[in-house]
Write a protein that holds these residues in place. Sequence first.
Motif, PDB file in Angstrom:
ATOM      1  N   ARG B 155      19.517  19.924   2.087  1.00 33.87           N
ATOM      2  CA  ARG B 155      20.796  19.313   1.664  1.00 33.87           C
ATOM      3  C   ARG B 155      20.852  17.858   2.323  1.00 33.87           C
ATOM      4  O   ARG B 155      21.988  17.523   2.695  1.00 33.87           O
ATOM      5  CB  ARG B 155      22.040  20.210   2.023  1.00 33.87           C
ATOM      6  N   GLN B 156      19.754  17.195   2.254  1.00 34.55           N
ATOM      7  CA  GLN B 156      20.104  15.964   2.970  1.00 34.55           C
ATOM      8  C   GLN B 156      20.854  14.940   1.909  1.00 34.55           C
ATOM      9  O   GLN B 156      21.700  13.915   2.356  1.00 34.55           O
ATOM     10  CB  GLN B 156      18.717  15.292   3.115  1.00 34.55           C
ATOM     11  N   GLY B 157      20.270  15.173   0.568  1.00 36.81           N
ATOM     12  CA  GLY B 157      21.227  14.296  -0.634  1.00 36.81           C
ATOM     13  C   GLY B 157      22.663  14.481  -0.575  1.00 36.81           C
ATOM     14  O   GLY B 157      23.457  13.385  -0.308  1.00 36.81           O
ATOM     15  N   GLN B 158      23.065  15.861  -0.442  1.00 36.96           N
ATOM     16  CA  GLN B 158      24.304  16.257  -0.261  1.00 36.96           C
ATOM     17  C   GLN B 158      24.924  15.426   0.794  1.00 36.96           C
ATOM     18  O   GLN B 158      26.011  15.152   0.754  1.00 36.96           O
ATOM     19  CB  GLN B 158      24.306  17.851  -0.410  1.00 36.96           C
ATOM     20  N   ALA B 159      24.417  15.780   1.935  1.00 37.97           N
ATOM     21  CA  ALA B 159      24.786  15.287   3.147  1.00 37.97           C
ATOM     22  C   ALA B 159      25.382  13.724   3.105  1.00 37.97           C
ATOM     23  O   ALA B 159      26.164  13.244   3.508  1.00 37.97           O
ATOM     24  CB  ALA B 159      24.114  15.448   4.595  1.00 37.97           C
ATOM     25  N   ALA B 160      24.245  12.994   2.488  1.00 39.21           N
ATOM     26  CA  ALA B 160      24.304  11.594   2.271  1.00 39.21           C
ATOM     27  C   ALA B 160      25.692  11.142   1.517  1.00 39.21           C
ATOM     28  O   ALA B 160      26.264  10.424   1.669  1.00 39.21           O
ATOM     29  CB  ALA B 160      22.956  10.920   1.616  1.00 39.21           C
ATOM     30  N   ILE B 161      25.554  11.956   0.320  1.00 39.30           N
ATOM     31  CA  ILE B 161      26.768  11.760  -0.716  1.00 39.30           C
ATOM     32  C   ILE B 161      27.987  12.076   0.099  1.00 39.30           C
ATOM     33  O   ILE B 161      29.290  11.145  -0.119  1.00 39.30           O
ATOM     34  CB  ILE B 161      26.792  12.792  -2.054  1.00 39.30           C
ATOM     35  N   VAL B 162      28.346  13.181   0.983  1.00 36.69           N
ATOM     36  CA  VAL B 162      29.422  13.583   1.563  1.00 36.69           C
ATOM     37  C   VAL B 162      29.747  12.367   2.578  1.00 36.69           C
ATOM     38  O   VAL B 162      30.832  11.994   2.584  1.00 36.69           O
ATOM     39  CB  VAL B 162      29.221  14.842   2.175  1.00 36.69           C
ATOM     40  N   ALA B 163      28.595  11.872   3.363  1.00 36.60           N
ATOM     41  CA  ALA B 163      28.724  11.002   4.386  1.00 36.60           C
ATOM     42  C   ALA B 163      29.435   9.754   3.644  1.00 36.60           C
ATOM     43  O   ALA B 163      30.517   9.193   4.252  1.00 36.60           O
ATOM     44  CB  ALA B 163      27.755  10.719   5.030  1.00 36.60           C
TER      45      ALA B 163
END
Lengths: 350, 461
Positions: B155-163
């Motif tokens: 979920r790195q992509g998700q983490a990046a978007i959420v960040a």
Amino acid sequence: MRNPAITAVLSGLLICWAAMVAAFEIEEDTLFAGTGTGGELRILSTTDTGIFAPLLRAFQATRPDVSIRYTVASSQEVYRALYDEGAGYDLAISSAMDLQMKLANDGFAQPFRGAAGFDWPAWAHWQDRLFAFAQEPVVLIVSRAGLGDLPLPRTRQDLISLMRDYPDVFTGRIGTYDPTLSGAGYLFATQDARQSDTFWRLAEVMGGMHPRLYSASGAMIADLQAGELVMAYNVLGSYAEARLDADAGDVIVALEDFTLTLLRTALIPQQAPSPELGAAFLGFMLSPAGQQIIETQTGLPAIDESALAAGPHLRPIRLGPGLLVFVDPLKRERFLEEWRAAVQQPSDQP
Amino acid sequence: MSSARATSPSIRQRLVLQLVVVAALLSGLLYLSVRTVADAAVETTQDSILGAATTTIADELRGGEDGIEVDIPYTAFSMLGAIGQDRVFYRIMVGNQTVTGYDDLPAPDGTASGLEPRYYSRPFRDVDLRIAAVSRTVLVQGRAVEAVIIVGQTRQGQAAIVANMANRAAALGLGFFVVATLLSILTAGTVLRPINRLAEAVGRRGPQDLRPIHRDAPRELAPFVTALNGFITRLGGALSRTETFIAEAAHHIRTPLATVRAQAEIALRQTNDDATRTALRSVVRAVDASARSAGQLLDHATVVYRTDQRTDERLDLGALTRDIARAFEPTADLREIVIALDVPVDPVQVTGDRLLLESALRNLVDNAIKYADPETQVDIALKLGDGRAEILVCDRGRGLSGVQAQALTKRFQRGENVGDVVGSGLGLTIVNEVAQAAGGSFDIVNRKGGGACATLQLPLS
């Protein structure tokens, strides 16, 4: 089923180094000795030493203390060496994007951050683990002499029509990759099949011509120049560009319906003995100076977004999880079975 | 009047502080909610894609005579690259056997459903995965076999978007906080304006302004204004009662005393008995003393009352002094005392309460005549200098006998050598209080060659 010519070429190329205790097959192993104090950078690559040597020497000019051991193997063997055997290399370079992707996805690659301000195009890297350093079209090469008066094919459709209309010109004189042997060949075939349904018709028609199957582009080019082949399909553009002589009437055709563009990729293996050397060399390859040397001295086209934009028929193979599909053993089995059914006609069977 | 009273923190400060704290809390809450909502939204989106990919693979499952056939579609995995560059793992199981994929990829805890993908999060190798699982039943050799398709994704992509969203939320929260703080300061000012206006209105009033406050006050301040008005009314009432009381008391004490004195005088003339005459004389003296004491007590009460409620006006101190001196001339004549007046002809302007000043001067002159020896001279002088007017009243008499001026100005304190002289001990107290109220000073010292010299200093206006 294997072409005796290929076997001959292969056995000529294959050199087993007794010193290297490795279960995977090595084709070439060259040491570029430095002053020796900076350690040894070990590169496992699918690219011929001759092509890569200028880049290696240029790097060594900046780091004279570093010795470089440059080992060449087939893409399958590069993959196997890292995935199954955990061989100790500081950098793995391969044209088989799917296998490289699999290595990176499964955690066999180390992250590479690059120098400050390092910004690589999004389509030319995957995460911070897999980086493309060269892009090259996958082309059709044609011997003008062998083709005679016939028109040059511009699309796959043209190619199919040509072969159907003049089987006597092409029978036994068409070359292409054997995807069962070559990683790059498998990648091209699967991407061809993904791009268009024409691929399967082409495969069937080509199968009717009793094609010669190769495991490397170099051999196809050599046979074309020797007059044994009229056409070779799916040849690496950089090799063709470097070796074909336009004066001799050999033509490189980038098919207009679509031309796959291969990205040569590099990664730093997880078990690298000196990952900092691997990172240094990778950083050098991706630097403007390194890209300049790749473009001008190795003959590999550097990463260039504008080149892709200029050629609407160029389809870069996307780095991404989609590539993993074709590495799946069941999928691979199924695909190769279908390919064999299409290309190897009953008359081929021994 | 500046009082160094210890004040509690201002309402304005408290109000602003509380509003700012509330704004900070709300900003924090805003940040957290945006973050949470963004996280949930992105996760739902990612889950949908993951579920779609899993279902796409499941749809390609085929039964057959040789076993299960799987043809993973390219799109199943390529769509997983839509949001970010995440790692993908998959596993296709029949029973406990892995047909293809990663055989250590965690299977769902319960059974997977064929209709809806089941989502769960698990650690796998060196990463944390979000996993979707779907089951399909296929016919193999005529038997129904259940296959489970599991696809996991980092979920790195998700983490990046959420960040990224969190950063925006933080900026939003910060902006909100700044605006809210500015508004808080403005609001505090607006809310407190009526209070400030009321305080100003009350503070501007003169000391005698005992009118009730007629100002539009906010409903919250109405009880305060009402209470204040009630207090002012009561104060006014108490003051007028005091004034009436003093006048009444003076009247009620002096009148009977005068009657007693008159009756005693008549009796004195009518009797020839020496013993009776002596007794009556002492009655007359006692009545005189009482009348004088009562007068001075009332004088003192008036002075105390008037120092709180004084009516300042510009006065000519010279004229005032002359009038008082003239008024005492008959009394002085009785003891053959000469009053020598040394007052400038030009007006000497001072600001003060006429009644108070008269009372003070009267007491000074009265004292001087009272304690002077007969056939002497009392000197009354008015001098100017250094922004002050100085009235000197000097006599030739018994003096102070070592008692200090400060002691003499205490209530009911008299000198040790007063002997036969009638007195209440309030005279100098009154002079001193008037001097203080008018911003001046009072002192009394022995005079060279006998007698005392009293000095009353007053600021010139």
